[in-house]
Design a protein around this motif. Structure first.
Motif, PDB file in Angstrom:
ATOM      1  N   SER A  59      -9.350 -37.971  -2.689  1.00  0.00           N
ATOM      2  CA  SER A  59     -10.026 -36.816  -2.098  1.00  0.00           C
ATOM      3  C   SER A  59      -9.316 -35.515  -2.457  1.00  0.00           C
ATOM      4  O   SER A  59      -9.962 -34.483  -2.678  1.00  0.00           O
ATOM      5  N   VAL A  60      -7.994 -35.553  -2.547  1.00  0.00           N
ATOM      6  CA  VAL A  60      -7.236 -34.361  -2.942  1.00  0.00           C
ATOM      7  C   VAL A  60      -7.583 -33.970  -4.374  1.00  0.00           C
ATOM      8  O   VAL A  60      -7.857 -32.804  -4.671  1.00  0.00           O
TER       9      VAL A  60
ATOM     10  N   SER B  48     -13.056 -29.815  -8.061  1.00  0.00           N
ATOM     11  CA  SER B  48     -14.182 -28.961  -7.689  1.00  0.00           C
ATOM     12  C   SER B  48     -13.751 -27.488  -7.626  1.00  0.00           C
ATOM     13  O   SER B  48     -14.448 -26.597  -8.123  1.00  0.00           O
ATOM     14  N   LEU B  49     -12.594 -27.250  -7.034  1.00  0.00           N
ATOM     15  CA  LEU B  49     -12.060 -25.889  -6.981  1.00  0.00           C
ATOM     16  C   LEU B  49     -11.781 -25.349  -8.376  1.00  0.00           C
ATOM     17  O   LEU B  49     -12.072 -24.181  -8.664  1.00  0.00           O
TER      18      LEU B  49
ATOM     19  N   THR C 283     -11.237 -32.729  -4.714  1.00  0.00           N
ATOM     20  CA  THR C 283     -11.353 -31.391  -4.147  1.00  0.00           C
ATOM     21  C   THR C 283     -10.746 -30.363  -5.093  1.00  0.00           C
ATOM     22  O   THR C 283     -11.331 -29.299  -5.342  1.00  0.00           O
TER      23      THR C 283
ATOM     24  N   ALA D 193     -11.139 -34.484   8.892  1.00  0.00           N
ATOM     25  CA  ALA D 193     -10.740 -34.330   7.490  1.00  0.00           C
ATOM     26  C   ALA D 193      -9.427 -35.037   7.224  1.00  0.00           C
ATOM     27  O   ALA D 193      -9.233 -35.626   6.181  1.00  0.00           O
TER      28      ALA D 193
ATOM     29  N   ARG E 109      -9.516 -26.021   1.712  1.00  0.00           N
ATOM     30  CA  ARG E 109     -10.808 -26.663   1.476  1.00  0.00           C
ATOM     31  C   ARG E 109     -10.914 -27.989   2.233  1.00  0.00           C
ATOM     32  O   ARG E 109     -11.969 -28.355   2.720  1.00  0.00           O
ATOM     33  N   LEU E 110      -9.792 -28.708   2.307  1.00  0.00           N
ATOM     34  CA  LEU E 110      -9.779 -30.001   2.995  1.00  0.00           C
ATOM     35  C   LEU E 110      -9.586 -29.878   4.502  1.00  0.00           C
ATOM     36  O   LEU E 110      -9.726 -30.863   5.227  1.00  0.00           O
TER      37      LEU E 110
ATOM     38  N   VAL F 278      -6.431 -25.914  -1.954  1.00  0.00           N
ATOM     39  CA  VAL F 278      -6.875 -27.302  -1.748  1.00  0.00           C
ATOM     40  C   VAL F 278      -6.761 -27.677  -0.278  1.00  0.00           C
ATOM     41  O   VAL F 278      -7.686 -28.263   0.304  1.00  0.00           O
TER      42      VAL F 278
END
Length: 193
Positions: A11-12, A18-19, A15, A3, A36-37, A33
């Motif tokens: 990507s941050v 999405s959260l 993510t 990751a 999740r990552l 975050v």
């Protein structure tokens, strides 16, 4: 690939978006975050300027995504049909991306030129669709605000469960749009007199 190897600003932000859709914009934290990552919180600081920076990036991403949807909805349509399509695209965005949509709601800091431009791009998209009406610039801005207010108000009430009656909310929205479009002709007639 770990990751950490994939970690970048995009990507941050994706993510976090999405959260936001899952738990709400106001509940997105750097800790959530990072978790999740699969990274530690300090790793995020290489890509966003803390929580305020992350929220700013979410707003920018959300505004740009909303504008894309409005543009795609209006392509190939004229006048009232383009406006109607934009109303539906706005509502769909608010429904499908509730947290990201919430990130778009605040007026941008005038000192943030990139965010200000993204917000202005949405206004320009709607102004372009309104050109066939030949409104004055001031009247066109009032219409832009009206479109946003109607679409946001309906989407917000719907998201909050504000339509409890068994009558179809889709039909209510179609009727609301029809009334708004009739009002546009009234504005034009006043301007012409």
């Amino acid at each position: 690939m770990s990751a950490k190897a994939r970690l970048d600003r995009v990507s941050v932000v994706l993510t976090a978006a999405s959260l936001a859709d899952e738990i709400g914009f106001e509940h997105v934290t750097l800790a959530a975050v990072a978790s999740r990552l699969g990274v530690r919180i300090p790793s995020l600081y290489n890509h966003v300027d803390g929580l305020p920076g992350l929220r700013r990036e979410l707003a920018l991403y959300g505004i740009r995504e909303l504008n894309k949807r409005l543009q795609l909805a209006a392509i190939g349509k004229e006048s009232e049909r383009a406006i109607e399509a934009m109303f539906h695209a706005y509502r769909a965005f608010a429904r499908e991306r509730p947290g990201l949509y919430e990130a778009t709601l605040h007026a941008p800091d005038p000192q943030d030129r990139e965010l200000e431009k993204a917000a202005q791009d949405i206004v320009e998209t709607v102004l372009t669709v309104l050109e066939p009406f030949h409104f004055t610039h001031e009247d066109a801005i009032h219409v832009v605000r009206g479109i946003r207010s109607v679409a946001h108000g309906f989407a917000s009430l719907e998201a909050a469960g504000g339509f409890g009656l068994s009558i179809d909310p889709d039909e209510s929205y179609r009727r609301l749009i029809s009334v708004f479009l009739l009002g546009l002709h009234s504005i034009r007639q006043v301007d012409e007199n």
